[in-house]
Design a protein around this motif. Sequence first.
Motif, short mmCIF file in Angstrom:
data_model
loop_
_atom_site.label_atom_id
_atom_site.label_comp_id
_atom_site.label_asym_id
_atom_site.label_seq_id
_atom_site.Cartn_x
_atom_site.Cartn_y
_atom_site.Cartn_z
N UNK A 170 10.36 6.77 -13.70
CA UNK A 170 8.92 6.31 -14.38
C UNK A 170 8.49 6.82 -14.32
N UNK A 171 7.38 7.57 -14.17
CA UNK A 171 5.87 8.33 -13.49
C UNK A 171 4.85 7.62 -14.57
N UNK A 172 4.71 6.83 -14.18
CA UNK A 172 3.54 6.01 -15.22
C UNK A 172 2.26 6.64 -15.61
N UNK A 173 1.61 6.62 -16.73
CA UNK A 173 0.79 7.22 -17.11
C UNK A 173 0.12 8.42 -16.43
N UNK A 174 0.81 9.53 -16.23
CA UNK A 174 0.81 11.48 -16.15
C UNK A 174 1.43 12.08 -16.96
N UNK A 218 1.01 -0.59 -0.17
CA UNK A 218 0.19 -0.07 -0.22
C UNK A 218 0.48 1.44 0.19
N UNK A 219 1.79 1.15 0.82
CA UNK A 219 2.62 2.61 1.05
C UNK A 219 4.24 2.75 -0.19
N UNK A 220 3.89 1.57 -0.67
CA UNK A 220 4.83 1.40 -2.71
C UNK A 220 3.73 2.27 -3.78
N UNK A 221 2.69 2.12 -3.05
CA UNK A 221 1.44 2.67 -4.23
C UNK A 221 1.48 3.89 -4.72
N UNK A 222 1.32 4.20 -2.76
CA UNK A 222 0.89 5.39 -2.68
C UNK A 222 2.31 6.42 -3.00
N UNK A 223 3.54 5.42 -3.05
CA UNK A 223 5.03 6.29 -3.05
C UNK A 223 4.93 6.85 -4.77
N UNK A 224 4.54 5.94 -5.13
CA UNK A 224 4.14 6.39 -6.54
C UNK A 224 2.87 6.24 -7.71
N UNK A 225 2.37 6.68 -6.34
CA UNK A 225 0.41 6.62 -7.23
C UNK A 225 0.61 7.94 -8.28
N UNK A 239 -2.63 7.57 -10.42
CA UNK A 239 -4.19 7.53 -10.81
C UNK A 239 -4.74 9.53 -11.03
N UNK A 240 -4.70 9.28 -12.11
CA UNK A 240 -5.72 10.95 -13.03
C UNK A 240 -6.55 11.64 -12.66
N UNK A 241 -7.60 11.04 -11.80
CA UNK A 241 -8.68 11.23 -10.91
C UNK A 241 -7.95 12.51 -9.32
N UNK A 242 -6.33 12.32 -9.75
CA UNK A 242 -5.84 13.07 -7.96
C UNK A 242 -5.13 13.99 -8.85
N UNK A 243 -5.53 15.26 -8.42
CA UNK A 243 -4.87 16.22 -8.14
C UNK A 243 -2.96 16.50 -8.94
N UNK A 244 -2.23 16.92 -9.29
CA UNK A 244 -0.77 16.86 -9.80
C UNK A 244 0.36 17.43 -8.41
N UNK A 245 -0.74 18.50 -7.40
CA UNK A 245 0.22 18.93 -6.57
C UNK A 245 0.09 17.73 -5.36
N UNK A 246 -1.41 17.49 -5.18
CA UNK A 246 -1.54 16.43 -4.32
C UNK A 246 -0.43 14.81 -4.45
N UNK A 292 2.09 14.88 -5.66
CA UNK A 292 3.49 14.97 -6.04
C UNK A 292 4.02 15.09 -4.13
N UNK A 293 2.59 15.83 -3.59
CA UNK A 293 2.63 16.22 -1.92
C UNK A 293 3.30 14.45 -1.23
N UNK A 294 2.23 13.96 -1.79
CA UNK A 294 1.85 12.65 -1.17
C UNK A 294 2.62 11.27 -1.82
N UNK A 295 3.93 11.59 -2.52
CA UNK A 295 5.04 10.66 -3.08
C UNK A 295 5.99 10.72 -2.63
N UNK A 296 6.32 12.26 -1.83
CA UNK A 296 7.13 13.05 -1.83
C UNK A 296 7.16 12.79 0.21
#
Length: 428
Positions: free
Chosen positions: A423-427, A293-300, A302-309, A311-315
């Motif tokens: 590599x940031x797939x899908x964004x 779960x943590x790895x998924x959030x670190x590489x999230x 998803x297009x339905x989420x704001x880019x700023x969110x 970026x902050x979340x992955x960091x």
Amino acid sequence: MPRNKKKNGKGGQHGAVQPFSDEDASIETLSHCSSFSDVTSVADEGGEASEDTAQEDFQYKLKGFIDSTVDKSAKTRQGALDGLKTAMATRILYEFISERRMTITDSIERCLKKGKGEEQRAAASLACLLCIQLGSGIESEEVFKTLKPIFKNILADGSANIQARQAVATSLGLCTLVAEDDILDVQATMECFESLFTRSYARVDGTCPSISPQMSQLHVNALLSWALLLTICSANQLKGVLKTHLPGLQRLLESDDVNMRIAAGETIALLFELARDIDSEFEFDEWEELCNKLNALATDCNKHRAKTDKRKQRSVFRDVLKAVEQGDFQSETIRFGTERMTIDSWVRKRTYDAFREFVGSGMNYHLQANEFIRDVFELGPPILVDSATMKAMKISRFERHLHNSAAFKARTKARSKFRDKRVDVGEF
């Protein structure tokens, strides 16, 4: 927390006639830091009389703020609370406040009970700053004993103003850390927070409860205050928390609110750090699922989420993942005056963030001069610096520009290399 009464120093040295503004606050902090470093320099320049006058004017202004907290006008009361908050955040006022602590406490109590919205929020923040000024001891315990029942009533009252509840959730956590003298009462307060943030847990079927953004922020504040109090829990209490709440906190990672996901991730990292302090061989049954779960959030991506969110979340979650998998922490160095402090653990980070939320730009000054906060971070007694040393520390504007330019270039190169590897797939 230490039970010794702390005297954090004398009241402020400078004053003004008009109410505080943000600019005034920064000027007050800088000027007072200078006077703290070299009290004798003013007298040497023949300014002792004007310094005394300024101090008297400042204290007169503070007395006016205290008197205005009982004014009939809500706007006047709000301005008085804000003025006291700014003064306490940017100065050490122990002696002045100690003599008037019960008067200030009565004013806070009245504003919490009879005020609305912004006034209640300002009163809750002022209560926390009052405890920070008084330090850990009998005086702050008396203040907190008066205000704690009111805090808990507001927090539990679903009909109370949501902004007031958010502020109380944050203030109650730090006031408990500073002024609570009974570990059982700490546990009772933690249970109050648990009754709030557990409502944001994802359901068993994976769906998230429908919660308004403001209510979600209340739950975030409750979770962060709960995490703060974890740092003073006994080993036995922590073992119970790990068994009861660590599995549940994973469900907060599925929240729709990015702030809740981040707060939950940082709390999980904190719990793992505390657990490994108790038992270096600590194991969690759902460790692999949690890491996924943590790895998924670190590489999230998803297009339905704001880019700023994202970026902050992955960091944040890259650091959380390292903490859970390897027990690592990305350390940070805080400079204040001639000293440095390293934030080298999740415990210290949570504590530092909690204090900084209230004193804001005055945090460096409090680290330098506030005996209580220095005791919390194990910095020892305040260090007095003479004017010659302060002048030697200063560099010219040109030298500072060269240093910043070099740092900027190095940072740009490092980030470029990092972006090439990532590599940031899908964004797009």
